[in-house]
Design a protein around this motif. Structure first.
Motif, PDB file in Angstrom:
ATOM      1  N   GLY A  25       4.390  -5.172   4.103  1.00  0.00           N
ATOM      2  CA  GLY A  25       4.157  -4.331   4.879  1.00  0.00           C
ATOM      3  C   GLY A  25       3.882  -2.774   3.520  1.00  0.00           C
ATOM      4  O   GLY A  25       4.363  -3.230   2.232  1.00  0.00           O
ATOM      5  N   GLY A  26       3.849  -1.995   3.859  1.00  0.00           N
ATOM      6  CA  GLY A  26       3.709  -0.793   3.207  1.00  0.00           C
ATOM      7  C   GLY A  26       3.161   0.320   3.179  1.00  0.00           C
ATOM      8  O   GLY A  26       2.508   0.677   4.374  1.00  0.00           O
ATOM      9  N   ALA A  27       3.213   1.444   2.954  1.00  0.00           N
ATOM     10  CA  ALA A  27       2.557   3.100   3.259  1.00  0.00           C
ATOM     11  C   ALA A  27       1.241   3.477   3.597  1.00  0.00           C
ATOM     12  O   ALA A  27       1.051   4.138   4.148  1.00  0.00           O
ATOM     13  CB  ALA A  27       3.566   4.339   2.459  1.00  0.00           C
ATOM     14  N   PRO A  88      -3.365   4.957   8.487  1.00  0.00           N
ATOM     15  CA  PRO A  88      -4.088   6.724   8.009  1.00  0.00           C
ATOM     16  C   PRO A  88      -3.467   7.275   6.609  1.00  0.00           C
ATOM     17  O   PRO A  88      -4.027   8.505   6.359  1.00  0.00           O
ATOM     18  CB  PRO A  88      -3.283   7.300   9.280  1.00  0.00           C
ATOM     19  CG  PRO A  88      -3.590   5.973  10.104  1.00  0.00           C
ATOM     20  CD  PRO A  88      -2.949   5.387   9.417  1.00  0.00           C
ATOM     21  N   ALA A  89      -2.055   6.665   6.301  1.00  0.00           N
ATOM     22  CA  ALA A  89      -1.867   7.921   4.800  1.00  0.00           C
ATOM     23  C   ALA A  89      -2.873   7.034   3.670  1.00  0.00           C
ATOM     24  O   ALA A  89      -2.921   8.002   2.945  1.00  0.00           O
ATOM     25  CB  ALA A  89      -0.640   7.122   5.134  1.00  0.00           C
ATOM     26  N   ALA A  90      -3.547   5.906   4.251  1.00  0.00           N
ATOM     27  CA  ALA A  90      -3.931   6.110   3.008  1.00  0.00           C
ATOM     28  C   ALA A  90      -5.502   7.060   2.440  1.00  0.00           C
ATOM     29  O   ALA A  90      -5.870   7.129   1.053  1.00  0.00           O
ATOM     30  CB  ALA A  90      -4.753   4.521   3.180  1.00  0.00           C
ATOM     31  N   ASP A  97      -1.902   6.013  -6.456  1.00  0.00           N
ATOM     32  CA  ASP A  97      -1.172   5.429  -5.481  1.00  0.00           C
ATOM     33  C   ASP A  97      -1.657   4.296  -4.974  1.00  0.00           C
ATOM     34  O   ASP A  97      -0.745   3.581  -3.933  1.00  0.00           O
ATOM     35  CB  ASP A  97      -0.416   6.417  -4.629  1.00  0.00           C
ATOM     36  CG  ASP A  97       0.043   7.747  -4.731  1.00  0.00           C
ATOM     37  OD1 ASP A  97       1.376   8.131  -5.983  1.00  0.00           O
ATOM     38  OD2 ASP A  97      -0.425   8.672  -4.362  1.00  0.00           O
ATOM     39  N   LEU A  98      -2.342   4.086  -4.636  1.00  0.00           N
ATOM     40  CA  LEU A  98      -2.941   2.951  -3.503  1.00  0.00           C
ATOM     41  C   LEU A  98      -2.943   1.939  -4.719  1.00  0.00           C
ATOM     42  O   LEU A  98      -2.720   0.667  -4.383  1.00  0.00           O
ATOM     43  CB  LEU A  98      -4.835   3.685  -3.008  1.00  0.00           C
ATOM     44  CG  LEU A  98      -5.405   2.535  -2.100  1.00  0.00           C
ATOM     45  CD1 LEU A  98      -4.586   2.519  -1.134  1.00  0.00           C
ATOM     46  CD2 LEU A  98      -6.745   2.499  -2.252  1.00  0.00           C
ATOM     47  N   GLU A  99      -3.448   2.437  -6.095  1.00  0.00           N
ATOM     48  CA  GLU A  99      -4.143   1.165  -7.010  1.00  0.00           C
ATOM     49  C   GLU A  99      -1.892   0.859  -6.876  1.00  0.00           C
ATOM     50  O   GLU A  99      -1.892  -0.571  -7.192  1.00  0.00           O
ATOM     51  CB  GLU A  99      -3.867   1.444  -8.005  1.00  0.00           C
ATOM     52  CG  GLU A  99      -4.215   0.838  -9.534  1.00  0.00           C
ATOM     53  CD  GLU A  99      -4.527   1.128 -10.782  1.00  0.00           C
ATOM     54  OE1 GLU A  99      -5.699   0.466 -11.037  1.00  0.00           O
ATOM     55  OE2 GLU A  99      -4.777   2.271 -10.681  1.00  0.00           O
ATOM     56  N   ARG A 100      -0.958   1.474  -7.340  1.00  0.00           N
ATOM     57  CA  ARG A 100       0.128   0.789  -6.996  1.00  0.00           C
ATOM     58  C   ARG A 100       0.811  -0.308  -6.187  1.00  0.00           C
ATOM     59  O   ARG A 100       1.250  -0.557  -6.270  1.00  0.00           O
ATOM     60  CB  ARG A 100       1.467   2.042  -7.416  1.00  0.00           C
ATOM     61  CG  ARG A 100       2.722   1.512  -7.239  1.00  0.00           C
ATOM     62  CD  ARG A 100       3.687   3.221  -8.648  1.00  0.00           C
ATOM     63  NE  ARG A 100       2.961   4.444  -7.424  1.00  0.00           N
ATOM     64  CZ  ARG A 100       2.099   5.327  -8.415  1.00  0.00           C
ATOM     65  NH1 ARG A 100       2.235   4.918  -9.628  1.00  0.00           N
ATOM     66  NH2 ARG A 100       1.726   6.413  -8.020  1.00  0.00           N
ATOM     67  N   GLU A 101       0.010   0.452  -4.988  1.00  0.00           N
ATOM     68  CA  GLU A 101       0.930   0.210  -3.160  1.00  0.00           C
ATOM     69  C   GLU A 101       0.309  -1.251  -3.184  1.00  0.00           C
ATOM     70  O   GLU A 101       0.725  -2.792  -3.364  1.00  0.00           O
ATOM     71  CB  GLU A 101       0.414   0.777  -2.545  1.00  0.00           C
ATOM     72  CG  GLU A 101       0.932  -0.238  -1.293  1.00  0.00           C
ATOM     73  CD  GLU A 101       1.196   1.028   0.224  1.00  0.00           C
ATOM     74  OE1 GLU A 101       1.419   0.225   1.196  1.00  0.00           O
ATOM     75  OE2 GLU A 101       1.767   2.067  -0.482  1.00  0.00           O
ATOM     76  N   ILE A 102      -1.269  -1.648  -4.230  1.00  0.00           N
ATOM     77  CA  ILE A 102      -1.937  -3.036  -3.149  1.00  0.00           C
ATOM     78  C   ILE A 102      -1.405  -3.168  -4.849  1.00  0.00           C
ATOM     79  O   ILE A 102      -0.956  -4.763  -4.511  1.00  0.00           O
ATOM     80  CB  ILE A 102      -3.766  -2.709  -3.703  1.00  0.00           C
ATOM     81  CG1 ILE A 102      -3.658  -1.809  -2.586  1.00  0.00           C
ATOM     82  CG2 ILE A 102      -4.569  -3.756  -3.935  1.00  0.00           C
ATOM     83  CD1 ILE A 102      -5.585  -1.747  -2.827  1.00  0.00           C
ATOM     84  N   SER A 103      -0.967  -3.082  -6.019  1.00  0.00           N
ATOM     85  CA  SER A 103      -0.758  -3.708  -6.516  1.00  0.00           C
ATOM     86  C   SER A 103       1.173  -5.288  -6.685  1.00  0.00           C
ATOM     87  O   SER A 103       1.111  -5.902  -6.997  1.00  0.00           O
ATOM     88  CB  SER A 103      -0.555  -3.228  -8.589  1.00  0.00           C
ATOM     89  OG  SER A 103      -1.747  -3.282  -9.169  1.00  0.00           O
ATOM     90  N   ARG A 104       1.538  -4.135  -5.695  1.00  0.00           N
ATOM     91  CA  ARG A 104       2.852  -4.585  -5.622  1.00  0.00           C
ATOM     92  C   ARG A 104       2.449  -5.719  -4.652  1.00  0.00           C
ATOM     93  O   ARG A 104       3.555  -6.464  -4.683  1.00  0.00           O
ATOM     94  CB  ARG A 104       3.792  -3.153  -4.715  1.00  0.00           C
ATOM     95  CG  ARG A 104       5.030  -4.241  -4.378  1.00  0.00           C
ATOM     96  CD  ARG A 104       5.581  -1.841  -4.173  1.00  0.00           C
ATOM     97  NE  ARG A 104       5.265  -1.803  -2.654  1.00  0.00           N
ATOM     98  CZ  ARG A 104       5.026  -2.716  -1.224  1.00  0.00           C
ATOM     99  NH1 ARG A 104       5.986  -3.973  -1.343  1.00  0.00           N
ATOM    100  NH2 ARG A 104       4.792  -2.346  -0.411  1.00  0.00           N
TER     101      ARG A 104
END
Length: 120
Positions: A25-27, A88-90, A97-104
């Motif tokens: 999960g993520g934001a 929706p926050a994407a 931010d998107l790169e950081r979350e997908i990498s995580r």
């Protein structure tokens, strides 16, 4: 854009990955992953619903996600099917931010592989 061999294209493959895969999960997005043989190419799918925004916004989010995935493929990511479901926050997030979350999320998927390979 990832090559065709690196894309989840069939609806049944999407369903299998979302239903049977492990979830991160993520934001900004939810990541579903199914481990495959390490020799197999990684395959990625993207689900961007109308809740994310209009067509222009959805396509922007999808292009950003594909760009991030392409970079990861060049670094040798393989042996997994991954489906990203954008939240929706994407739509309001910037590329970093998107790169950081997908990498995580993909780092966690790689950690799942380590115990599976050690048991083999």
């Amino acid at each position: 854009m990832p090559a065709r061999r690196n894309r989840v294209t069939r609806g049944e493959d999407y369903r299998q990955t979302v239903r049977a895969g492990r979830r991160v999960g993520g934001a900004l997005c939810i990541t579903h992953a199914v481990l495959r043989s390490p020799a197999d190419e990684a395959r990625f799918g993207f689900i961007i619903s109308k809740a994310v925004g209009n067509a222009v916004t959805r396509n922007l989010v999808r292009r950003r996600m594909k760009s991030i995935v392409e970079q990861r493929l060049h670094r040798g990511f393989s042996g997994v099917d991954v489906v990203f479901r954008a939240l929706p926050a994407a739509a309001a997030a910037d590329f970093a931010d998107l790169e950081r979350e997908i990498s995580r999320a993909l780092d966690r998927v790689e950690r799942w592989r380590a115990p599976a390979e050690a048991a083999s």
